[in-house]
Design a protein around this motif. Structure first.
Motif, PDB file in Angstrom:
ATOM      1  N   GLU A 142      -8.105  -2.371 -15.648  1.00 15.43           N
ATOM      2  CA  GLU A 142      -8.825  -1.117 -14.996  1.00 15.43           C
ATOM      3  C   GLU A 142      -8.591  -1.314 -13.575  1.00 15.43           C
ATOM      4  OE1 GLU A 142      -9.429   1.718 -16.312  1.00 15.43           O
ATOM      5  OE2 GLU A 142      -9.329   1.081 -18.190  1.00 15.43           O
ATOM      6  N   ASP A 143      -8.675  -2.538 -13.056  1.00 13.81           N
ATOM      7  CA  ASP A 143      -8.611  -3.017 -11.584  1.00 13.81           C
ATOM      8  C   ASP A 143      -7.473  -2.600 -11.047  1.00 13.81           C
ATOM      9  OD1 ASP A 143      -8.361  -4.126  -9.125  1.00 13.81           O
ATOM     10  OD2 ASP A 143      -9.041  -6.090  -9.781  1.00 13.81           O
ATOM     11  N   LEU A 144      -6.242  -2.951 -11.818  1.00 10.06           N
ATOM     12  CA  LEU A 144      -4.895  -2.835 -11.381  1.00 10.06           C
ATOM     13  C   LEU A 144      -4.604  -1.254 -11.453  1.00 10.06           C
ATOM     14  CD1 LEU A 144      -3.004  -5.791 -12.983  1.00 10.06           C
ATOM     15  CD2 LEU A 144      -3.475  -5.435 -10.902  1.00 10.06           C
ATOM     16  N   ASN A 145      -5.316  -0.413 -12.573  1.00  9.56           N
ATOM     17  CA  ASN A 145      -5.194   0.855 -12.608  1.00  9.56           C
ATOM     18  C   ASN A 145      -5.662   1.691 -11.420  1.00  9.56           C
ATOM     19  OD1 ASN A 145      -4.426   3.338 -13.601  1.00  9.56           O
ATOM     20  ND2 ASN A 145      -6.583   3.520 -14.853  1.00  9.56           N
ATOM     21  N   PHE A 146      -6.965   1.336 -10.774  1.00  9.96           N
ATOM     22  CA  PHE A 146      -7.597   1.664  -9.782  1.00  9.96           C
ATOM     23  C   PHE A 146      -6.646   1.772  -8.626  1.00  9.96           C
ATOM     24  CE2 PHE A 146     -10.021   1.541  -5.843  1.00  9.96           C
ATOM     25  CZ  PHE A 146     -11.218   2.231  -6.300  1.00  9.96           C
ATOM     26  N   HIS A 147      -5.884   0.322  -8.351  1.00 12.37           N
ATOM     27  CA  HIS A 147      -4.840   0.475  -7.355  1.00 12.37           C
ATOM     28  C   HIS A 147      -3.709   1.321  -7.412  1.00 12.37           C
ATOM     29  CE1 HIS A 147      -7.040  -2.458  -4.793  1.00 12.37           C
ATOM     30  NE2 HIS A 147      -7.351  -3.027  -6.046  1.00 12.37           N
ATOM     31  N   THR A 148      -3.186   1.534  -8.637  1.00 14.27           N
ATOM     32  CA  THR A 148      -2.094   2.519  -9.131  1.00 14.27           C
ATOM     33  C   THR A 148      -2.613   3.940  -8.624  1.00 14.27           C
ATOM     34  OG1 THR A 148      -1.316   1.190 -10.712  1.00 14.27           O
ATOM     35  CG2 THR A 148      -0.431   3.240 -10.820  1.00 14.27           C
ATOM     36  N   ASN A 156       3.680   8.940  -2.042  1.00 11.27           N
ATOM     37  CA  ASN A 156       4.928   8.220  -1.124  1.00 11.27           C
ATOM     38  C   ASN A 156       5.616   7.447  -2.201  1.00 11.27           C
ATOM     39  OD1 ASN A 156       6.277   5.744   0.104  1.00 11.27           O
ATOM     40  ND2 ASN A 156       5.695   6.883   1.918  1.00 11.27           N
ATOM     41  N   SER A 157       6.945   7.697  -2.636  1.00 13.45           N
ATOM     42  CA  SER A 157       7.507   7.101  -3.688  1.00 13.45           C
ATOM     43  C   SER A 157       7.691   5.856  -3.646  1.00 13.45           C
ATOM     44  CB  SER A 157       8.770   8.040  -4.116  1.00 13.45           C
ATOM     45  OG  SER A 157       9.768   7.836  -2.993  1.00 13.45           O
ATOM     46  N   LEU A 158       8.032   5.135  -2.301  1.00 10.49           N
ATOM     47  CA  LEU A 158       8.062   3.854  -2.183  1.00 10.49           C
ATOM     48  C   LEU A 158       6.885   3.142  -2.458  1.00 10.49           C
ATOM     49  CD1 LEU A 158      10.517   3.823   0.940  1.00 10.49           C
ATOM     50  CD2 LEU A 158      10.965   3.276  -1.392  1.00 10.49           C
ATOM     51  N   ILE A 159       5.833   3.571  -1.972  1.00  9.14           N
ATOM     52  CA  ILE A 159       4.481   2.687  -2.290  1.00  9.14           C
ATOM     53  C   ILE A 159       4.128   2.737  -3.602  1.00  9.14           C
ATOM     54  CG2 ILE A 159       2.008   3.043  -1.699  1.00  9.14           C
ATOM     55  CD1 ILE A 159       2.707   4.174   0.825  1.00  9.14           C
ATOM     56  N   ILE A 160       4.454   3.906  -4.276  1.00  4.89           N
ATOM     57  CA  ILE A 160       4.203   3.934  -5.822  1.00  4.89           C
ATOM     58  C   ILE A 160       5.031   2.752  -6.594  1.00  4.89           C
ATOM     59  CG2 ILE A 160       4.583   5.352  -7.755  1.00  4.89           C
ATOM     60  CD1 ILE A 160       3.895   7.655  -6.136  1.00  4.89           C
ATOM     61  N   LYS A 161       6.514   2.999  -6.303  1.00  9.46           N
ATOM     62  CA  LYS A 161       7.065   1.857  -6.754  1.00  9.46           C
ATOM     63  C   LYS A 161       6.720   0.514  -6.535  1.00  9.46           C
ATOM     64  CE  LYS A 161      10.298   2.179  -9.032  1.00  9.46           C
ATOM     65  NZ  LYS A 161      10.531   2.215 -10.430  1.00  9.46           N
ATOM     66  N   VAL A 162       6.404   0.177  -5.499  1.00 10.19           N
ATOM     67  CA  VAL A 162       6.040  -1.201  -4.948  1.00 10.19           C
ATOM     68  C   VAL A 162       4.866  -1.719  -5.569  1.00 10.19           C
ATOM     69  CG1 VAL A 162       5.132  -2.837  -2.923  1.00 10.19           C
ATOM     70  CG2 VAL A 162       7.180  -1.332  -2.561  1.00 10.19           C
ATOM     71  N   ASN A 163       4.106  -0.925  -5.888  1.00 11.84           N
ATOM     72  CA  ASN A 163       2.732  -1.185  -6.623  1.00 11.84           C
ATOM     73  C   ASN A 163       2.992  -1.254  -8.167  1.00 11.84           C
ATOM     74  OD1 ASN A 163      -0.415  -0.983  -6.857  1.00 11.84           O
ATOM     75  ND2 ASN A 163       0.305   0.283  -8.481  1.00 11.84           N
ATOM     76  N   GLU A 164       3.964  -0.356  -8.597  1.00 12.75           N
ATOM     77  CA  GLU A 164       4.358  -0.824  -9.955  1.00 12.75           C
ATOM     78  C   GLU A 164       5.037  -2.012 -10.134  1.00 12.75           C
ATOM     79  OE1 GLU A 164       8.040   0.955 -12.722  1.00 12.75           O
ATOM     80  OE2 GLU A 164       7.070   2.393 -11.490  1.00 12.75           O
ATOM     81  N   LEU A 165       5.778  -2.591  -9.244  1.00 15.75           N
ATOM     82  CA  LEU A 165       6.554  -3.845  -9.439  1.00 15.75           C
ATOM     83  C   LEU A 165       5.377  -4.978  -9.238  1.00 15.75           C
ATOM     84  CD1 LEU A 165       9.710  -3.137  -7.224  1.00 15.75           C
ATOM     85  CD2 LEU A 165       9.619  -2.854  -9.675  1.00 15.75           C
ATOM     86  N   LEU A 166       4.820  -4.842  -8.390  1.00 19.64           N
ATOM     87  CA  LEU A 166       3.709  -5.940  -8.046  1.00 19.64           C
ATOM     88  C   LEU A 166       2.671  -6.010  -9.182  1.00 19.64           C
ATOM     89  CD1 LEU A 166       2.792  -5.534  -4.370  1.00 19.64           C
ATOM     90  CD2 LEU A 166       4.373  -7.065  -5.303  1.00 19.64           C
ATOM     91  N   SER A 167       2.132  -4.874  -9.909  1.00 18.64           N
ATOM     92  CA  SER A 167       1.296  -4.939 -10.852  1.00 18.64           C
ATOM     93  C   SER A 167       1.763  -5.628 -12.256  1.00 18.64           C
ATOM     94  CB  SER A 167       1.079  -3.472 -11.299  1.00 18.64           C
ATOM     95  OG  SER A 167       0.323  -2.778 -10.531  1.00 18.64           O
ATOM     96  N   ASN A 168       3.213  -5.701 -12.210  1.00 17.30           N
ATOM     97  CA  ASN A 168       3.793  -6.483 -13.266  1.00 17.30           C
ATOM     98  C   ASN A 168       3.602  -8.135 -13.333  1.00 17.30           C
ATOM     99  OD1 ASN A 168       4.843  -4.162 -14.589  1.00 17.30           O
ATOM    100  ND2 ASN A 168       6.619  -4.311 -13.495  1.00 17.30           N
ATOM    101  N   VAL A 169       3.452  -8.305 -11.969  1.00 19.19           N
ATOM    102  CA  VAL A 169       3.135  -9.704 -11.727  1.00 19.19           C
ATOM    103  C   VAL A 169       1.802 -10.281 -11.527  1.00 19.19           C
ATOM    104  CG1 VAL A 169       3.838 -11.797 -10.128  1.00 19.19           C
ATOM    105  CG2 VAL A 169       5.506  -9.771 -10.460  1.00 19.19           C
ATOM    106  N   LEU A 170       1.231  -9.207 -11.156  1.00 21.49           N
ATOM    107  CA  LEU A 170      -0.432  -9.684 -10.731  1.00 21.49           C
ATOM    108  C   LEU A 170      -1.281  -9.768 -11.917  1.00 21.49           C
ATOM    109  CD1 LEU A 170      -0.913  -7.191  -7.681  1.00 21.49           C
ATOM    110  CD2 LEU A 170      -1.109  -9.532  -7.631  1.00 21.49           C
ATOM    111  N   GLU A 171      -1.087  -9.000 -13.200  1.00 24.26           N
ATOM    112  CA  GLU A 171      -2.073  -8.982 -14.007  1.00 24.26           C
ATOM    113  C   GLU A 171      -2.523 -10.132 -14.365  1.00 24.26           C
ATOM    114  OE1 GLU A 171      -2.741  -7.051 -18.344  1.00 24.26           O
ATOM    115  OE2 GLU A 171      -1.032  -6.661 -17.435  1.00 24.26           O
ATOM    116  N   CYS A 172      -1.645 -11.139 -14.750  1.00 25.44           N
ATOM    117  CA  CYS A 172      -2.069 -12.630 -15.295  1.00 25.44           C
ATOM    118  C   CYS A 172      -3.005 -13.370 -14.146  1.00 25.44           C
ATOM    119  CB  CYS A 172      -0.874 -13.279 -16.001  1.00 25.44           C
ATOM    120  SG  CYS A 172       0.478 -13.953 -14.608  1.00 25.44           S
TER     121      CYS A 172
END
Length: 225
Positions: A142-148, A156-172
């Motif tokens: 839910e924390d990561l979903n909040f930032h998503t 802004n499509s670039l901000i959305i994409k960067v957030n998506e990429l970082l979320s894949n790494v950040l969760e663990c």
């Protein structure tokens, strides 16, 4: 015998043709057979490369109709970062430092651009964080979903994409941080950010998002001592 590296070389060649405009958006690319002949590789390597490009949303495959170039928005150009981000799981601090730069501006833009529906979604996500304070895995999601949601609110499509990429790494990493230090800091800071966005105070949203990022960095430094 060809290996995965051959497939990657084919992928890079196809991607080059697309990004330099030789194959334009909506255009059908040449057949797998012709590509294999032109690049002097097997059809298997060509097929693997096309499958990867389809996964990155650069091309679309139509059954019995061939492969077509998708409409390439700015976010597509970041897809090549995906394998690097997935594999490089030792760069948590660098990612947090990047978030320190990006997320305050994202919160500011979101405050200025998002609609009321997104604010309602942020509220629900925040309430879920409260509900899952004792379930770190769900809390982290839910924390990561909040930032998503904040990224989506920037439009802004670039901000959305960067957030998506970082979320894949950040969760663990985030889950480990919360397991060691608890979720309380994150709960309070997300509330401040949410209230600032709801009140359409972009400067305050910037400040609280920055404080949240700084606090996370300091927590990680403390754990490493």
């Amino acid at each position: 015998m060809e290996d995965g590296r051959t497939s990657d070389k084919v992928l890079n060649k196809i991607q080059e043709k697309i990004l330099n405009g030789e194959w334009k958006s909506g255009e059908k690319i040449m057949s797998e057979t012709k590509l294999a002949e032109e690049l002097n590789v097997s059809r298997v390597s060509v097929r693997e490369a096309i499958e990867k490009l389809a996964a990155f949303n650069i091309v679309s495959k139509k059954k019995g109709g061939g492969t077509f170039v998708n409409d390439l928005g700015p976010s597509v150009y970041l897809n090549s970062l995906l394998p690097m981000l997935i594999l490089d799981r030792d760069s948590y601090m660098e990612i947090l430092e990047f978030r320190l730069i990006m997320e305050p501006e994202a919160a500011k833009l979101c405050t200025e651009r998002c609609d009321d529906k997104l604010i309602e979604e942020l509220q629900i996500t925040y309430e879920n964080m409260l509900k899952y304070k004792n379930d770190i895995k769900k809390f982290t999601e839910e924390d990561l979903n909040f930032h998503t949601k904040i990224a989506e609110g920037t439009n802004n499509s670039l901000i959305i994409k960067v957030n998506e990429l970082l979320s894949n790494v950040l969760e663990c990493h985030q889950r480990g941080l919360y397991e060691n230090l608890g979720p309380e800091g994150g709960v309070h800071e997300h509330k401040f950010i949410l209230d600032s966005i709801r009140n359409r105070d972009s400067e305050l949203a910037f400040i609280y998002a920055r404080r949240h990022a700084v606090r996370t960095i300091n927590d990680l430094k403390r754990l490493k001592k």
